[in-house]
Design an enzyme around this catalytic site. Structure first.
Site, PDB file in Angstrom:
ATOM      1  N   HIS A  33      36.506  39.907  31.571  1.00 28.92           N
ATOM      2  CA  HIS A  33      37.523  40.295  30.578  1.00 28.92           C
ATOM      3  C   HIS A  33      37.271  41.718  30.087  1.00 28.92           C
ATOM      4  CE1 HIS A  33      37.605  35.782  29.868  1.00 28.92           C
ATOM      5  NE2 HIS A  33      38.879  36.046  30.052  1.00 28.92           N
ATOM      6  N   LEU A 144      43.053  39.540  38.862  1.00 31.66           N
ATOM      7  CA  LEU A 144      43.632  38.996  40.093  1.00 31.66           C
ATOM      8  C   LEU A 144      42.961  37.695  40.527  1.00 31.66           C
ATOM      9  CD1 LEU A 144      44.300  42.269  42.132  1.00 31.66           C
ATOM     10  CD2 LEU A 144      45.925  40.866  40.879  1.00 31.66           C
ATOM     11  N   LYS A 145      41.965  37.215  39.755  1.00 34.28           N
ATOM     12  CA  LYS A 145      41.391  35.908  40.101  1.00 34.28           C
ATOM     13  C   LYS A 145      42.468  34.827  39.953  1.00 34.28           C
ATOM     14  CE  LYS A 145      38.702  33.210  37.593  1.00 34.28           C
ATOM     15  NZ  LYS A 145      39.313  31.861  37.736  1.00 34.28           N
ATOM     16  N   ASP A 146      43.197  34.907  38.850  1.00 36.74           N
ATOM     17  CA  ASP A 146      44.311  33.968  38.650  1.00 36.74           C
ATOM     18  C   ASP A 146      45.530  34.571  39.340  1.00 36.74           C
ATOM     19  OD1 ASP A 146      42.890  32.097  37.012  1.00 36.74           O
ATOM     20  OD2 ASP A 146      42.908  33.609  35.449  1.00 36.74           O
ATOM     21  N   ARG A 183      35.339  28.980  32.764  1.00 34.94           N
ATOM     22  CA  ARG A 183      34.995  27.589  33.117  1.00 34.94           C
ATOM     23  C   ARG A 183      33.657  27.489  33.856  1.00 34.94           C
ATOM     24  NH1 ARG A 183      40.930  26.395  33.792  1.00 34.94           N
ATOM     25  NH2 ARG A 183      41.367  25.154  31.943  1.00 34.94           N
TER      26      ARG A 183
END
Ligand code: PAF
Length: 277
Positions: A33, A144-146, A183
């Site tokens: 983040h 860009l992970k999600d 997570r």
């Protein structure tokens, strides 16, 4: 750095004249983040980070209540990253009542993560649209992970005419290759090691200098090996056209995404690899 809800944000926003960058988050911030905030800092004069755990994007049996909310540590990380305003509204401020009117994510929101989590992307897009309206950023930075979320936000910006520049930051990985995620905190004991089959599958695909079918097969072999050992459960593995998330045909040419999702000891993990054919 200022911190506040809707009223404080409106007051602060009315006083600003520079280019504003937004990094939307649900908190439990990590260095991934912070990388988004650093990028926003480089793109704008002022950076707003939102911290809001959005109930609309959680299913009834998902972790909305347990979702980590370490607000003091989060504020510290925002401060370190040079954020100007942390928008941290209360639940009742964002949703005084259950919203009747929502954004519908459509076909691209009903596949992959959307198939496993019905309504998830409607919830994501609804809150992102609210954040865009409240904060009125000039530029917004998403990880860009999600990747499916990124593709849908891109589509919403186009379809609903938000005048906002969207920037995607490549996946930030820990030293062992695992994509950073809030997570990951749930991965206890040997599950962390088991989860590494996911980046290994993507590495195997990246190493194959061949067509879409061979690339997908290389990743599948690694993941199915891990599944056969009982290390994880594959939720999906698919090579798709980056433009519309439709499955690549064997003769596909252009920008593709290898999408992976797996369940490791009850923790739902996602990752992806951009590829050119
Ligand atoms: O990616 C996230 O953390 C969330 O989906 C977002 C974009 C902050 C919306 O709640």
């Amino acid at each position: 750095m200022e911190v506040g809800g809707i009223q404080a944000l409106r007051r602060w926003r009315a006083e600003q004249s520079g280019r504003v960058g937004l990094v939307p988050t649900m908190g439990a911030l990590h260095s991934g983040h912070q990388a988004l905030m650093t990028r926003a800092r480089a793109e704008a004069d002022l950076v707003v980070t939102s911290i809001f755990v959005n109930p609309l994007q959680f299913g009834a049996d998902e972790d909305f209540v347990q979702y980590p909310r370490p607000i003091e540590a989060d504020l510290q990380k925002c401060e370190e990253a040079g954020v100007d305003f942390v928008f941290a509204p209360a639940l009742a401020e964002m949703y005084p009542s259950a919203p009747e009117v929502r954004v519908v994510a459509g076909r691209m929101g009903a596949v992959f993560e959307g198939a496993a989590r019905p309504g998830h992307f409607d919830g994501v897009l609804t809150v992102v649209a609210k954040l865009f309206t409240l904060i009125a950023p000039d530029v917004t930075v998403f990880g860009l992970k999600d990747i499916q979320q990124f593709c849908l936000v891109k589509r919403m910006i186009a379809d609903l005419n938000f005048d906002i520049e969207l920037i995607g930051l490549p996946v930030v990985r820990d030293g062992d290759g695992l994509a950073m995620s809030s997570r990951n905190e749930y991965l206890t004991g040997p599950d962390r090691e088991r989860a590494l089959a996911i980046p290994r599958a993507l590495d195997a695909a990246a190493d194959v200098a061949a067509g879409p079918a061979e690339v997908e097969a290389a990743a599948r072999a690694v993941l199915e090996g891990a599944a056969a050992r009982g290390d994880l459960e594959v939720i999906y593995l698919s090579l798709v056209d980056a433009a519309d998330l439709r499955q690549c045909t064997p003769d596909f040419r252009g920008s593709a995404l290898l999408l992976v999702s797996a369940n490791v000891g009850g923790t739902h993990l996602i990752d992806n690899l951009p590829l050119e054919f």
